[in-house]
Write a protein that holds these residues in place. Structure first.
Motif, short mmCIF file in Angstrom:
data_model
loop_
_atom_site.label_atom_id
_atom_site.label_comp_id
_atom_site.label_asym_id
_atom_site.label_seq_id
_atom_site.Cartn_x
_atom_site.Cartn_y
_atom_site.Cartn_z
N VAL B 73 22.78 4.46 -7.48
CA VAL B 73 22.98 5.76 -8.11
C VAL B 73 24.05 6.49 -7.32
O VAL B 73 23.96 6.62 -6.11
N CYS B 74 25.10 6.92 -8.02
CA CYS B 74 26.19 7.59 -7.32
C CYS B 74 25.78 9.00 -6.95
O CYS B 74 25.23 9.73 -7.76
N ASP B 75 26.02 9.36 -5.69
CA ASP B 75 25.82 10.75 -5.27
C ASP B 75 27.10 11.28 -4.64
O ASP B 75 27.09 11.99 -3.65
N GLY B 76 28.23 10.87 -5.21
CA GLY B 76 29.50 11.47 -4.80
C GLY B 76 29.56 12.91 -5.30
O GLY B 76 28.66 13.35 -6.02
N THR B 77 30.59 13.63 -4.90
CA THR B 77 30.65 15.06 -5.21
C THR B 77 30.54 15.35 -6.70
O THR B 77 29.75 16.18 -7.14
N ALA B 78 31.34 14.62 -7.49
CA ALA B 78 31.36 14.90 -8.93
C ALA B 78 30.00 14.63 -9.54
O ALA B 78 29.50 15.41 -10.35
N CYS B 79 29.39 13.52 -9.14
CA CYS B 79 28.09 13.17 -9.69
C CYS B 79 27.02 14.14 -9.21
O CYS B 79 26.11 14.50 -9.94
N HIS B 80 27.14 14.56 -7.96
CA HIS B 80 26.16 15.50 -7.42
C HIS B 80 26.18 16.80 -8.22
O HIS B 80 25.15 17.32 -8.63
N ALA B 114 28.12 6.71 -2.32
CA ALA B 114 29.05 7.81 -2.44
C ALA B 114 30.24 7.38 -3.27
O ALA B 114 31.15 6.77 -2.76
N CYS B 115 30.22 7.65 -4.51
CA CYS B 115 31.35 7.52 -5.43
C CYS B 115 31.69 6.09 -5.83
O CYS B 115 32.03 5.24 -5.03
N LEU B 116 31.62 5.88 -7.11
CA LEU B 116 32.00 4.59 -7.69
C LEU B 116 33.37 4.68 -8.34
O LEU B 116 33.82 3.74 -9.00
N GLY B 117 34.03 5.82 -8.18
CA GLY B 117 35.38 5.96 -8.72
C GLY B 117 35.44 6.27 -10.20
O GLY B 117 36.49 6.22 -10.80
N CYS B 118 34.31 6.60 -10.80
CA CYS B 118 34.30 6.96 -12.22
C CYS B 118 33.84 8.40 -12.37
O CYS B 118 33.08 8.75 -13.28
N CYS B 119 34.30 9.24 -11.46
CA CYS B 119 33.81 10.60 -11.31
C CYS B 119 33.91 11.42 -12.58
O CYS B 119 33.13 12.33 -12.80
N SER B 120 34.93 11.09 -13.39
CA SER B 120 35.12 11.91 -14.58
C SER B 120 34.08 11.62 -15.65
O SER B 120 34.02 12.30 -16.65
#
Ligand SMILES: Cc1cc2nc3c(=O)[nH]c(=O)nc-3n(C[C@H](O)[C@H](O)[C@H](O)COP(=O)(O)O)c2cc1C
Ligand code: SF4
Ligand code: SF4
Ligand code: FES
Ligand code: FES
Lengths: 573, 150
Positions: B73-80, B114-120
């Motif tokens: 599960v992505c918890d990068g900034t955008a996903c967060h 942290a981030c899978l690069g599909c933030c959008s």
């Protein structure tokens, strides 16, 4: 246009296209298209419109389709060049963007050497090889290009340092670690135009005399790695790895999931097979880098700019941008906006133009934008007229960073946002410096307390006190910038901190510990969906939510057909 | 060296390839076992403690065997910002495991990244590398059900 025949069909199958379902679309098109070639391409940057398909006609025109579904109807529409779901770049965006570095992204087959060459590829290298290496460096200096990895160091000068070194072997490293969690410019460029990055590296190798070329790519980017590997094999095949009689070795190494390895000295340690801990500079890598050899590190996008500079000349390149920041910059837009995706703009454009005009964010709903990821800061909407260049952003307590830009809506809590970043940095600290290791942990614990409603007013002072100390006492950029998200939010949104610690309230209704769930009986139609679906049985048969049981998982909010359940301030139930 | 780790021969023997060697092992076995650490130590001529020291530094390396389906599960900034903590909660609850755990049957394991690069397309998660985008509760549960049946 309708009489024109279809020459070729392209499907955007970069990572995010695939995530949006492009593979199924491509499979179906291949089955139905008969003799028409169906190819994969990279990323057009319009993530909000994925999956995207481009139809190229034999009269030279092309039609792009958006939100393509993998069904008969959509495929029929495409194969007949029909009117449904046609994509146009929003006119405001078209007027503001300036696509140079990403010009080939989504326009060529990234696995095809011929496609790249047919579109001006390796013309930059050809031109460079016809110049002396010193002339190439002068051209890069003239362009005013500054490193796109976040630091903004003048690229030509760095090249000059390495070129001046005498050594048995010199090393060139492409930093493809893209550690900012919320940024994907480098991924898109490597996936969509891998040869462009490699051409930049070959030119740099010629200019500096480096013979061993590393690409350090984060392991989370399997497609970027795959495309680079294909491109490298093609380079060897076409003998482009021999420049000025020197044979170059190009090696891809995968990162192993440590943010600090984006820092150049840590990256070098990692490339040596060690723990990725930064070390004190000097000596700078250009003096003593990988295995002791003089080494130079540039970012993916920095290398991606180089072929352009050589092709059009440094002076022409420098016509775009501001006094201190030349050329274009790619940003990865995400968060609370209508058109998330990649955008390339001239330096000096304002945040307002990027966020509202290009990103289509609703001015009524935006609170701030975060640039520079965990090292950066937030910039409140009131300051959106700031031009985007290295120096202006720094003045605001933010940084340009590598290009991640997260739009934060009014319904987001800034204390929680700061907590999120410190959670990230305190875990990613390599532990070498006490202030970074302990300081960021202390900050994180304080913020954690604050969002849990257990904070005190003295916490704010503590945070303000710690910030500059961590900055001073840290060796590398991770620690030096880690307090930025906290200090910036404190500077612009102090009242939110005060509401959390003094009144135990979260105005944004985001912090779970400060929120109750409320079921409005007057709206409820007694369908019992919420009761049946609550995983902890917190809703009673007479439709009252027990907030001591509720975990705030939002399932009932989601299920309720009448929007009868809301988040409210704690205690207001 | 044992037959089992013969594939290491494909990785150059220079100590600077240690991380690559560990990645090769994890690629084949899904994690880094005690046995493989011994093999790596022997192959590169690096003491076992040093191998452990390096691998423990990097989040990528797992010391316990993951499930058949690895959920990230992505918890990068955008996903967060777009609600990834809720996604974690849904997944965690549906599978009965939390971050870093594997279920008893060895079917699923769960981690946050942290981030899978599909933030959008946030929030996103991946299952064995395949990325699922724009998750809401329903789609998340549906995806898990699909893999449960596999
Ligand atoms: C903690 C930390 C993380 C970094 N992460 C990256 C990264 O992911 N990508 C990158 O290109 N530079 C990153 N940098 C910057 C690099 O240290 C270095 O300045 C850069 O790669 C130089 O390339 P440039 O001059 O082309 O920008 C990071 C720096 C720090 C301190
Ligand atoms: S500042 Fe932090 S991450 Fe950087 S070297 Fe020191 S402890 Fe490590
Ligand atoms: S889901 Fe909504 S309408 Fe249905 S019982 Fe619950 S609160 Fe009432
Ligand atoms: S369309 Fe490629 S980055 Fe999203
Ligand atoms: S933040 Fe989740 S994919 Fe980037």
């Amino acid at each position: 246009m309708s009489d024109a025949k279809i020459k070729k069909i392209r499907v955007g199958v970069a990572s995010c296209g695939i995530a949006a379902g492009a593979e199924a679309v491509m499979d179906l098109l291949k089955k139905e298209a008969g003799a028409i070639p169906v190819e994969g391409t990279g990323c057009l940057g319009h993530c909000y419109a994925e999956p995207m398909v481009e139809v190229l006609l034999d009269n030279g025109e092309s039609v792009i389709y958006r939100d393509v579904k993998a069904d008969e109807k959509a495929v029929r529409n495409i194969l007949s060049v029909g009117p449904e779901n046609r994509f146009e770049i929003p006119p405001v965006r078209k007027a503001k963007e300036l696509v140079k570095v990403l010009a080939l992204a989504g326009r060529i087959d990234p696995t095809s050497f011929e496609d790249y060459v047919a579109n001006g590829g390796y013309k930059g290298l050809e031109k460079a090889l016809a110049m002396t290496s010193a002339e190439v460096i002068d051209e890069v200096k003239l362009s005013g290009l500054r490193g796109r990895g976040g630091g903004g160091f003048p690229t030509g000068n760095k090249w000059g340092f390495l070129a001046a070194k005498q050594a048995d072997e010199k090393i060139l490293i492409c930093n493809a670690d893209e550690g900012d969690p919320g940024a994907f410019m480098d991924r898109a460029l490597m996936e969509s135009a891998p040869h462009q990055v490699l051409e930049g590296m070959l030119i740099a190798a010629y200019a500096t005399g480096a013979t061993k070329l590393f690409i350090y790519c984060r392991a989370e980017y399997p497609m970027a790695i795959k495309h680079l590997k294909i491109a490298i094999a093609q380079i060897y095949e076409h003998k482009l790895n021999v420049v000025a009689g020197r044979e170059l070795e190009i090696i891809i190494k995968e990162g192993a999931g440590a943010f600090v390895c984006g820092e150049e000295t840590a990256l070098i340690a990692s490339l040596e097979g060690q723990r990725g801990t930064p070390r004190f500079r000097p000596p700078f890598p250009t003096d003593k880098g990988w295995m002791g050899y003089p080494s130079m590190i540039n970012n993916v996008e920095t290398f991606g700019n180089i072929p352009l500079i050589l092709r059009e000349g440094g002076a022409e390149f420098a016509k775009v941008g501001t006094e201190g920041s030349k050329g274009t910059k790619i940003f990865a837009l995400a968060g609370d906006l209508k058109y998330p995706g990649l955008v390339e703009v001239p330096m000096g454009i304002t945040l307002r133009e990027i966020v509202f005009d290009i990103g289509g964010a609703d001015p009524e709903k935006v609170k701030a934008v975060q640039t520079g990821g965990p090292s950066g800061g937030c910039i409140p909407v009131e300051l959106f007229d700031t031009p985007v260049d290295y120096d202006s952003l720094k003045k605001l307590g933010a940084i340009m960073g590598s290009g991640g830009m997260i739009v934060i809506g009014k319904d987001r809590c800034m204390v929680e946002t700061a907590r999120y970043f410190l959670d990230f940095t305190h875990r990613e600290s390599c532990g070498k410096c006490t202030f970074c290791r302990v300081g960021t942990t202390r900050m994180y614990e304080t913020l954690e307390r604050n969002v849990a409603g257990k904070g005190e007013m003295s916490d704010i002072e503590l945070l303000e006190n710690l910030g500059p100390k961590i900055r001073m006492g840290s060796l590398c950029g991770l620690g030096q910038t880690a307090p930025n998200p906290v200090l910036a939010t404190l500077r612009y949104y102090r009242h939110e901190y005060e509401a959390h610690v003094r009144d135990h309230q979260c105005e944004a209704l985001q912090c779970n510990a400060l929120v109750d769930l409320k079921l409005d009986q007057s709206k409820c139609v007694k369908c019992k969906l919420c009761i049946k679906n609550c995983p902890v049985g917190a809703i009673s048969d007479d439709f009252v939510i027990d907030n001591t049981k509720c975990t705030r998982c939002n399932t009932c909010l989601d299920m309720c057909p009448k929007k009868a359940i809301r988040r409210v301030k704690k205690g207001s139930n | 060296m044992t037959e089992k780790y013969a594939f290491l021969e494909k990785v150059g023997r220079e100590p600077s390839n240690l991380i690559k060697g560990l990645q090769a092992v994890q690629g084949v076995e899904g994690y880094v076992s005690d046995e493989s650490i011994r093999a790596i130590s022997e192959y590169f001529g690096i003491p076992e403690v040093e191998v452990e020291g390096v691998l423990s530094f990097y989040a990528q390396f797992k010391r316990v065997k993951p499930g058949k389906y690895k959920i990230a599960v992505c918890d990068g900034t955008a996903c967060h910002i777009k609600g990834s903590p809720l996604v974690q909660e849904w997944v965690s609850r549906a599978l009965g495991i939390s971050d870093g755990e594997t279920d008893e049957k060895g079917h699923f394991s769960l981690e946050t990244v942290a981030c899978l690069g599909c933030c959008s397309l946030a929030p996103v998660m991946s299952v064995n590398g395949r990325v699922y985008a724009k998750l809401d509760r329903k789609t998340t549960i549906k995806i898990l059900k699909e893999y449960e049946a596999k």
